[in-house]
Design an enzyme around this catalytic site. Structure first.
Site, PDB file in Angstrom:
ATOM      1  N   SER A 133     -27.196 -31.005 -27.384  1.00 18.15           N
ATOM      2  CA  SER A 133     -26.313 -30.407 -26.233  1.00 18.15           C
ATOM      3  C   SER A 133     -26.421 -31.072 -24.865  1.00 18.15           C
ATOM      4  CB  SER A 133     -26.932 -29.072 -26.263  1.00 18.15           C
ATOM      5  OG  SER A 133     -26.262 -28.426 -24.867  1.00 18.15           O
ATOM      6  N   SER A 155     -19.942 -19.616 -38.444  1.00 20.42           N
ATOM      7  CA  SER A 155     -19.331 -19.224 -37.230  1.00 20.42           C
ATOM      8  C   SER A 155     -19.295 -20.487 -36.251  1.00 20.42           C
ATOM      9  CB  SER A 155     -19.995 -18.046 -36.492  1.00 20.42           C
ATOM     10  OG  SER A 155     -21.129 -18.215 -35.892  1.00 20.42           O
ATOM     11  N   CYS A 175     -25.764 -27.110 -37.660  1.00 22.71           N
ATOM     12  CA  CYS A 175     -25.250 -26.502 -36.391  1.00 22.71           C
ATOM     13  C   CYS A 175     -25.947 -25.216 -36.202  1.00 22.71           C
ATOM     14  CB  CYS A 175     -23.837 -26.207 -36.711  1.00 22.71           C
ATOM     15  SG  CYS A 175     -22.743 -27.644 -36.637  1.00 22.71           S
ATOM     16  N   LYS A 207     -32.843 -29.036 -27.581  1.00 25.46           N
ATOM     17  CA  LYS A 207     -32.002 -30.233 -27.628  1.00 25.46           C
ATOM     18  C   LYS A 207     -32.248 -31.514 -27.255  1.00 25.46           C
ATOM     19  CE  LYS A 207     -28.901 -27.014 -29.395  1.00 25.46           C
ATOM     20  NZ  LYS A 207     -28.385 -27.091 -30.842  1.00 25.46           N
ATOM     21  N   LEU A 261     -19.175 -23.730 -34.353  1.00 28.46           N
ATOM     22  CA  LEU A 261     -19.031 -25.081 -34.500  1.00 28.46           C
ATOM     23  C   LEU A 261     -19.135 -25.388 -36.207  1.00 28.46           C
ATOM     24  CD1 LEU A 261     -21.184 -26.607 -31.604  1.00 28.46           C
ATOM     25  CD2 LEU A 261     -18.522 -26.231 -31.689  1.00 28.46           C
ATOM     26  N   PHE A 286     -18.102 -25.550 -24.705  1.00 28.19           N
ATOM     27  CA  PHE A 286     -17.232 -25.336 -25.768  1.00 28.19           C
ATOM     28  C   PHE A 286     -17.082 -23.800 -26.171  1.00 28.19           C
ATOM     29  CE2 PHE A 286     -17.508 -29.665 -26.714  1.00 28.19           C
ATOM     30  CZ  PHE A 286     -16.823 -30.052 -27.963  1.00 28.19           C
ATOM     31  N   TYR A 305     -34.150 -23.977 -24.360  1.00 29.32           N
ATOM     32  CA  TYR A 305     -32.921 -24.343 -24.995  1.00 29.32           C
ATOM     33  C   TYR A 305     -32.895 -25.831 -24.723  1.00 29.32           C
ATOM     34  CZ  TYR A 305     -28.182 -24.806 -26.364  1.00 29.32           C
ATOM     35  OH  TYR A 305     -26.955 -25.256 -27.167  1.00 29.32           O
TER      36      TYR A 305
END
Length: 253
Positions: free
Chosen positions: A146, A15, A84, A163, A17, A192, A159
């Site tokens: 990110s 799914s 990804c 990243k 990216l 995004f 998160y």
């Protein structure tokens, strides 16, 4: 290195990216292996593009080893790897009910950072066995960081740390693998249009898109895929994280 005729492996390819990247690489002539923790989603995208779909939890050493071995057996060693796979779980470090759950933090790090490293180590070992191309290159690995690595918001400690770890991994990984002719890059997307974003109300998505200086909209998965292709094609891109964000800088909340 143009993808045509080469094997590409995309994690999180079921799914968002990853799916857009798998589609573009296949369109450009690559033989694509789609890996995703959701085996059904991986198989669906793979069937669409004429590739192979494999269910894989990237944070598991055993699952990663099994998936990479299957790719090598069915398609050959990959020259292009795009990471990804990732998850988002928000929590304040100290909330109304006390300190946050440590397992939540651990899970995000395991999937986003350790999972990325796991797939790098396994695929790079196979790449290193390949004959070099005319320019000495054996392969290219792209990771997904990110803008949260730099502009982490309230509740994004796990998160952002995961990243930020990816952004910090790029240069030493590129230096480690340079002797094998393997490049390593990372992309740091901004806001995004992904399945996670799509779950938000339309007015919230619109507001977030307008917070980007230019273009004032959410980025598309296809634009991420376009940058992956540019990285593949340009051998001088190595050891760097590219912000793909329309100049957005995230506010604290």
């Amino acid at each position: 290195m143009h993808p045509k005729g080469h094997v590409a492996l995309v994690t999180g390819g079921g799914s968002g990216l990853g799916a857009a990247t798998a589609r573009l690489l296949a369109k450009e002539g690559a033989k694509v292996a789609v890996l995703d923790v959701n085996a059904e989603s991986a198989a669906k995208v793979a069937a669409e593009i004429g590739g192979i779909g494999i269910g894989c939890d990237v944070s598991s050493a055993e699952a990663g080893e099994k998936a990479v071995a299957e790719v090598v057996a069915k398609l050959g060693a990959p020259r292009i790897v795009v990471n990804c796979a990732g998850i988002v779980r928000g929590a304040r470090i100290v909330g109304k009910d006390g300190p946050s759950d440590l397992d939540t933090f651990r899970k995000v790090i395991e999937v986003n950072l350790i999972g990325t490293y796991n797939m790098i180590r396994l695929t790079a070992a196979e790449m290193a066995k390949l004959e070099p191309l005319a320019d000495g290159e054996r392969g290219v690995i792209t990771m997904t960081s990110s803008v949260a690595a730099y502009d982490g918001q309230i509740g994004q400690a796990a998160y952002s740390a995961s990243k930020g770890g990816i952004a910090g991994l790029v240069l030493p990984a590129a230096r480690d693998l340079a002797r094998s002719g393997i490049r390593v890059m990372a992309i740091a997307p901004g806001l995004f249009q992904t399945p996670m974003m799509a779950s938000l109300p339309a007015e919230v998505q619109d507001s977030l898109g307008k917070s980007t200086p230019f273009p004032q909209r959410l980025g598309t998965a296809e634009e991420y895929a376009d940058l992956v292709l540019a990285i593949c094609n340009n051998i001088m891109l190595n050891g760097e994280t590219i912000r793909l964000d329309g100049a957005v800088r995230l506010a604290p909340r």
